[in-house]
Enzyme design. Structure first.
Site, PDB file in Angstrom:
ATOM      1  N   HIS A  40       0.850  -1.199   0.000  1.00  0.00           N
ATOM      2  CA  HIS A  40       0.000   0.000   0.000  1.00  0.00           C
ATOM      3  C   HIS A  40       0.880   1.241   0.000  1.00  0.00           C
ATOM      4  O   HIS A  40       2.081   1.164   0.249  1.00  0.00           O
ATOM      5  CB  HIS A  40      -0.890   0.018   1.243  1.00  0.00           C
ATOM      6  CG  HIS A  40      -0.093   0.116   2.509  1.00  0.00           C
ATOM      7  ND1 HIS A  40       0.408  -0.998   3.143  1.00  0.00           N
ATOM      8  CD2 HIS A  40       0.332   1.175   3.231  1.00  0.00           C
ATOM      9  CE1 HIS A  40       1.099  -0.620   4.210  1.00  0.00           C
ATOM     10  NE2 HIS A  40       1.079   0.703   4.284  1.00  0.00           N
ATOM     11  N   HIS A 122       5.379   6.637  -0.935  1.00  0.00           N
ATOM     12  CA  HIS A 122       6.253   5.479  -1.195  1.00  0.00           C
ATOM     13  C   HIS A 122       5.501   4.202  -0.884  1.00  0.00           C
ATOM     14  O   HIS A 122       4.603   4.201  -0.041  1.00  0.00           O
ATOM     15  CB  HIS A 122       7.518   5.571  -0.338  1.00  0.00           C
ATOM     16  CG  HIS A 122       7.236   5.501   1.124  1.00  0.00           C
ATOM     17  ND1 HIS A 122       6.800   6.592   1.842  1.00  0.00           N
ATOM     18  CD2 HIS A 122       7.286   4.472   2.007  1.00  0.00           C
ATOM     19  CE1 HIS A 122       6.603   6.246   3.102  1.00  0.00           C
ATOM     20  NE2 HIS A 122       6.887   4.952   3.231  1.00  0.00           N
TER      21      HIS A 122
END
Ligand code: 2AM
Length: 174
Positions: A40, A122
């Site tokens: 995720h 990120h």
């Protein structure tokens, strides 16, 4: 009851497989790979919060109206202190920045300690990493993002397990 929660972009199963493969292709030896179903991009980390604060944040999420966008994951990096290797994007879409800013702004309004560091999207692929990505000429993954989610993090003996507890659509079709 208090729950550990965060908002995130959550890939569907096909994207999970693609991102997992890309993550493995750039990961250095060692470390602890993130399972495909846990991959995720965090938008806002809420921490362990009570039901009132969760309701406040859900109301703030209800009010968000932003367009869908495409995320192009085309870079990889390493943060030595948290020891993570991640996938990133050299061009961060404007709606992604706006989404993270709205959620982080709502945190302060809901009485939560918002992140003060600039948002740096990120996708962590390796934890407990001792070195950076093995190669930088990596494949590029195009991820059409049509929603964002609220995730509960459960700490189990075998590691963190994430559960998507609510989903909000972004506007428009890609
Ligand atoms: P990471 O991927 O860089 O480790 C759930 O813990 C998610 O929230 C992780 O993706 C983690 O980012 C992110 N996160 C952001 N701030 C955090 C914090 N203070 N503690 C734990 N996780 C945090």
């Amino acid at each position: 009851m208090a729950e550990r929660l965060f908002f995130a972009l959550w890939p569907d199963e096909a994207q999970q497989r693609t991102l997992y493969k890309l993550g493995r292709s750039i990961a250095p030896p060692g470390g602890k790979p993130m399972a495909a179903q846990n991959l995720h991009i965090t938008l806002a980390f809420l921490g362990t919060i009570d039901a009132d604060k969760r309701n406040c944040m859900e109301k703030a999420a209800d009010a968000i109206q932003l367009p869908s966008f495409e995320l192009v994951l085309d870079s990889a990096g390493y943060w030595p202190r948290p020891q993570v290797v991640w996938l990133g994007c050299s061009a961060v879409p404007e709606p992604l920045l706006a989404l993270a800013a709205r959620l982080n702004g709502a945190m302060a309004a809901c009485g939560l300690a918002a992140e003060t560091r600039p948002y740096s999207p990120h996708l962590t692929v390796l934890r407990k990493a001792r070195q950076g990505p093995r190669q930088l000429d990596m494949d590029t993954v195009h991820w059409p993002v049509g929603d964002f989610v609220l995730v509960q993090s459960l700490t189990l003996p075998e590691g963190a397990q994430y559960q998507v507890v609510r989903r909000w659509p972004l506007a428009g079709q890609l």
